[in-house]
Design a protein around this motif. Structure first.
Motif, PDB file in Angstrom:
ATOM      1  N   ASN A  42      77.517  44.390  23.807  1.00  0.00           N
ATOM      2  CA  ASN A  42      76.411  43.722  23.285  1.00  0.00           C
ATOM      3  C   ASN A  42      76.601  43.932  21.709  1.00  0.00           C
ATOM      4  O   ASN A  42      76.200  45.069  21.308  1.00  0.00           O
ATOM      5  N   LEU A  43      77.161  43.181  20.874  1.00  0.00           N
ATOM      6  CA  LEU A  43      77.405  43.382  19.504  1.00  0.00           C
ATOM      7  C   LEU A  43      76.264  42.385  18.758  1.00  0.00           C
ATOM      8  O   LEU A  43      75.838  42.752  17.602  1.00  0.00           O
ATOM      9  N   THR A  44      76.143  41.074  19.073  1.00  0.00           N
ATOM     10  CA  THR A  44      75.474  40.389  18.523  1.00  0.00           C
ATOM     11  C   THR A  44      75.250  39.076  19.563  1.00  0.00           C
ATOM     12  O   THR A  44      75.606  38.732  20.420  1.00  0.00           O
ATOM     13  N   GLY A  45      73.857  38.627  19.200  1.00  0.00           N
ATOM     14  CA  GLY A  45      73.503  37.346  19.725  1.00  0.00           C
ATOM     15  C   GLY A  45      74.033  36.022  19.305  1.00  0.00           C
ATOM     16  O   GLY A  45      73.956  35.254  19.750  1.00  0.00           O
ATOM     17  N   ILE A  46      74.835  36.259  18.187  1.00  0.00           N
ATOM     18  CA  ILE A  46      75.151  35.076  17.321  1.00  0.00           C
ATOM     19  C   ILE A  46      76.801  35.159  17.696  1.00  0.00           C
ATOM     20  O   ILE A  46      77.302  35.934  17.197  1.00  0.00           O
ATOM     21  N   THR A  47      77.283  34.045  18.030  1.00  0.00           N
ATOM     22  CA  THR A  47      78.670  33.977  18.370  1.00  0.00           C
ATOM     23  C   THR A  47      79.450  32.749  17.783  1.00  0.00           C
ATOM     24  O   THR A  47      80.614  32.568  17.907  1.00  0.00           O
ATOM     25  N   GLU A  48      78.474  31.671  17.553  1.00  0.00           N
ATOM     26  CA  GLU A  48      79.324  30.342  17.020  1.00  0.00           C
ATOM     27  C   GLU A  48      79.530  30.583  15.672  1.00  0.00           C
ATOM     28  O   GLU A  48      79.113  31.358  14.924  1.00  0.00           O
ATOM     29  N   ARG A  49      80.676  29.830  15.439  1.00  0.00           N
ATOM     30  CA  ARG A  49      81.683  30.306  14.267  1.00  0.00           C
ATOM     31  C   ARG A  49      80.714  30.100  12.986  1.00  0.00           C
ATOM     32  O   ARG A  49      80.854  31.049  12.226  1.00  0.00           O
ATOM     33  N   GLU A  50      80.219  29.006  12.629  1.00  0.00           N
ATOM     34  CA  GLU A  50      79.450  28.904  11.428  1.00  0.00           C
ATOM     35  C   GLU A  50      78.316  29.901  11.481  1.00  0.00           C
ATOM     36  O   GLU A  50      78.291  30.235  10.175  1.00  0.00           O
ATOM     37  N   PRO A  51      77.477  29.627  12.395  1.00  0.00           N
ATOM     38  CA  PRO A  51      76.281  30.843  12.303  1.00  0.00           C
ATOM     39  C   PRO A  51      76.814  32.233  11.922  1.00  0.00           C
ATOM     40  O   PRO A  51      76.138  32.981  11.361  1.00  0.00           O
ATOM     41  N   VAL A  52      77.794  32.624  12.648  1.00  0.00           N
ATOM     42  CA  VAL A  52      78.546  34.011  12.345  1.00  0.00           C
ATOM     43  C   VAL A  52      78.766  34.233  10.742  1.00  0.00           C
ATOM     44  O   VAL A  52      78.541  34.977  10.082  1.00  0.00           O
ATOM     45  N   GLU A  54      77.445  32.440   8.406  1.00  0.00           N
ATOM     46  CA  GLU A  54      76.501  32.412   7.581  1.00  0.00           C
ATOM     47  C   GLU A  54      75.347  33.781   7.556  1.00  0.00           C
ATOM     48  O   GLU A  54      75.020  34.178   6.711  1.00  0.00           O
ATOM     49  N   LYS A  55      75.406  33.866   8.896  1.00  0.00           N
ATOM     50  CA  LYS A  55      73.908  35.037   9.271  1.00  0.00           C
ATOM     51  C   LYS A  55      74.722  36.262   9.402  1.00  0.00           C
ATOM     52  O   LYS A  55      73.865  37.149   9.263  1.00  0.00           O
ATOM     53  N   HIS A  56      75.955  36.629   9.359  1.00  0.00           N
ATOM     54  CA  HIS A  56      76.434  37.761   9.515  1.00  0.00           C
ATOM     55  C   HIS A  56      77.209  37.976   8.194  1.00  0.00           C
ATOM     56  O   HIS A  56      77.323  39.045   7.292  1.00  0.00           O
ATOM     57  N   PHE A  57      78.375  37.327   8.032  1.00  0.00           N
ATOM     58  CA  PHE A  57      79.278  37.356   6.570  1.00  0.00           C
ATOM     59  C   PHE A  57      78.375  37.132   5.351  1.00  0.00           C
ATOM     60  O   PHE A  57      78.554  38.093   4.332  1.00  0.00           O
ATOM     61  N   TYR A  58      78.051  35.907   5.271  1.00  0.00           N
ATOM     62  CA  TYR A  58      77.484  35.511   3.963  1.00  0.00           C
ATOM     63  C   TYR A  58      76.261  36.563   3.858  1.00  0.00           C
ATOM     64  O   TYR A  58      76.013  37.126   2.507  1.00  0.00           O
ATOM     65  N   ASP A  59      75.115  36.892   4.817  1.00  0.00           N
ATOM     66  CA  ASP A  59      74.191  37.522   4.819  1.00  0.00           C
ATOM     67  C   ASP A  59      74.494  38.863   3.958  1.00  0.00           C
ATOM     68  O   ASP A  59      73.912  39.460   3.225  1.00  0.00           O
ATOM     69  N   LEU A 201      64.476  41.842  -3.870  1.00  0.00           N
ATOM     70  CA  LEU A 201      65.129  40.349  -4.075  1.00  0.00           C
ATOM     71  C   LEU A 201      64.795  39.490  -2.777  1.00  0.00           C
ATOM     72  O   LEU A 201      65.048  39.948  -1.822  1.00  0.00           O
ATOM     73  N   LYS A 202      64.136  38.463  -3.180  1.00  0.00           N
ATOM     74  CA  LYS A 202      64.008  37.491  -1.792  1.00  0.00           C
ATOM     75  C   LYS A 202      64.965  36.343  -2.060  1.00  0.00           C
ATOM     76  O   LYS A 202      65.514  35.866  -2.982  1.00  0.00           O
ATOM     77  N   LEU A 203      65.752  36.116  -0.913  1.00  0.00           N
ATOM     78  CA  LEU A 203      66.837  35.266  -0.771  1.00  0.00           C
ATOM     79  C   LEU A 203      66.633  34.474   0.366  1.00  0.00           C
ATOM     80  O   LEU A 203      65.814  34.673   1.341  1.00  0.00           O
ATOM     81  N   LYS A 204      67.419  33.130   0.473  1.00  0.00           N
ATOM     82  CA  LYS A 204      67.423  32.401   1.680  1.00  0.00           C
ATOM     83  C   LYS A 204      69.052  32.184   2.097  1.00  0.00           C
ATOM     84  O   LYS A 204      69.655  31.941   1.181  1.00  0.00           O
ATOM     85  N   LEU A 205      68.897  31.968   3.401  1.00  0.00           N
ATOM     86  CA  LEU A 205      70.140  31.760   3.978  1.00  0.00           C
ATOM     87  C   LEU A 205      70.706  30.227   3.430  1.00  0.00           C
ATOM     88  O   LEU A 205      69.761  29.457   3.545  1.00  0.00           O
ATOM     89  N   PRO A 206      71.974  29.901   3.154  1.00  0.00           N
ATOM     90  CA  PRO A 206      72.213  28.460   2.660  1.00  0.00           C
ATOM     91  C   PRO A 206      72.077  27.472   3.456  1.00  0.00           C
ATOM     92  O   PRO A 206      71.569  26.259   3.229  1.00  0.00           O
ATOM     93  N   LEU A 207      72.211  27.673   4.984  1.00  0.00           N
ATOM     94  CA  LEU A 207      71.937  26.379   5.730  1.00  0.00           C
ATOM     95  C   LEU A 207      70.779  26.525   6.486  1.00  0.00           C
ATOM     96  O   LEU A 207      69.795  25.444   6.560  1.00  0.00           O
ATOM     97  N   GLU A 208      70.452  27.735   7.237  1.00  0.00           N
ATOM     98  CA  GLU A 208      69.201  27.729   7.749  1.00  0.00           C
ATOM     99  C   GLU A 208      67.678  27.936   7.003  1.00  0.00           C
ATOM    100  O   GLU A 208      66.763  27.696   7.442  1.00  0.00           O
ATOM    101  N   GLN A 209      68.230  28.436   5.823  1.00  0.00           N
ATOM    102  CA  GLN A 209      66.945  28.535   4.774  1.00  0.00           C
ATOM    103  C   GLN A 209      66.006  29.419   5.165  1.00  0.00           C
ATOM    104  O   GLN A 209      64.897  29.741   4.660  1.00  0.00           O
TER     105      GLN A 209
END
Length: 246
Positions: A42-52, A54-59, A201-209
């Protein structure tokens, strides 16, 4: 680059990061290894490519909003899990000397494979508890930047992370939802451990917001000898203001 990679490159360009073709390939290899290993552990609950992406690499790379990594040489990532945020930062800023600390041996094996597959140098993945590793003179009061992402409450994270941060360095806690309560509760531990919260610093993810917060804590002096306390104690008994409980 395909559509997902191109979109990712555009997101991080706004953070001041221009990705080369090699770096894009490294992120893609990282993604493939993450999904492959996630089937075994168990490394992550997020495995779809674009969410990875966005939510891991970009974050992970949003820390570039808080730190000038072109003027930073060393980073320690405490409780890194699957390598976030330190490995995306290492890919984006290859000159960084990175130390990753995680208490689970299986995760360290995964990280070692990623480090080797991506051809990353000056990256050390250490198996150990933060409270014990921070007692080693090699790591104590040593790093320019220390990070932790979704590991524990801030009052606990201060004791995990500030002992690694050099005087004049910065600890950045990556948080999701609103952090006001955690900030209030963590003021005492920050003070005891020679830290001082500078800003959030308050930020938002680009797709999920969805909201993200970077809590930036400056290290004002050397860690007192009494800290960190023995392994397990910070989680069981966080440093809180004694006056507040009376």
């Amino acid at each position: 680059m395909d559509v997902v990679q191109q979109r990712f490159a555009e997101w991080v360009y706004k953070l001041g990061i221009t990705l080369t073709e090699r770096q894009a390939e490294q992120f893609e290899t990282y993604f493939r290894l993450l999904v492959e290993w996630n089937e075994k552990m168990n490394l992550t609950g997020i495995t779809e490519r674009e969410p990875v992406y966005e939510k891991h690499f970009y974050d992970s790379l949003t820390i570039a909003e808080a730190v000038d990594f072109n003027k930073t040489s060393s980073i320690a990532d405490i409780g890194s899990g699957a390598g976030f945020p330190s490995l995306p930062l290492k890919i984006a800023f290859p000159h960084l000397k990175v130390t990753i600390v995680d208490a689970l041996a299986k995760r360290i094996r995964f990280l070692d494979e990623v480090i080797a597959a991506l051809g990353l140098d000056n990256v050390t993945a250490l198996h150990g508890r933060a409270e014990e590793v921070a007692r080693d003179a090699i790591h104590r009061d040593h790093y320019d930047v220390v990070t932790a992402r979704a590991v524990a409450r801030l009052s606990v994270l201060n004791e995990f992370c500030l002992p690694f941060t050099k005087s004049g360095g910065v600890f950045i806690a990556m948080k999701g939802t609103d952090v006001e309560e955690e900030l209030r509760d963590s003021g005492y531990s920050a003070h005891v451990l020679k830290g001082e919260a500078r800003e959030v610093l308050k930020l938002k993810l680009p797709l999920e917001q969805s909201e993200r917060h970077l809590v930036i804590i400056d290290k004002k002096g050397s860690t007192p000898k009494a800290y960190p306390r023995k392994a397990g104690t910070p989680l069981k008994s966080p440093l809180v203001d004694p006056a507040a409980s009376q």
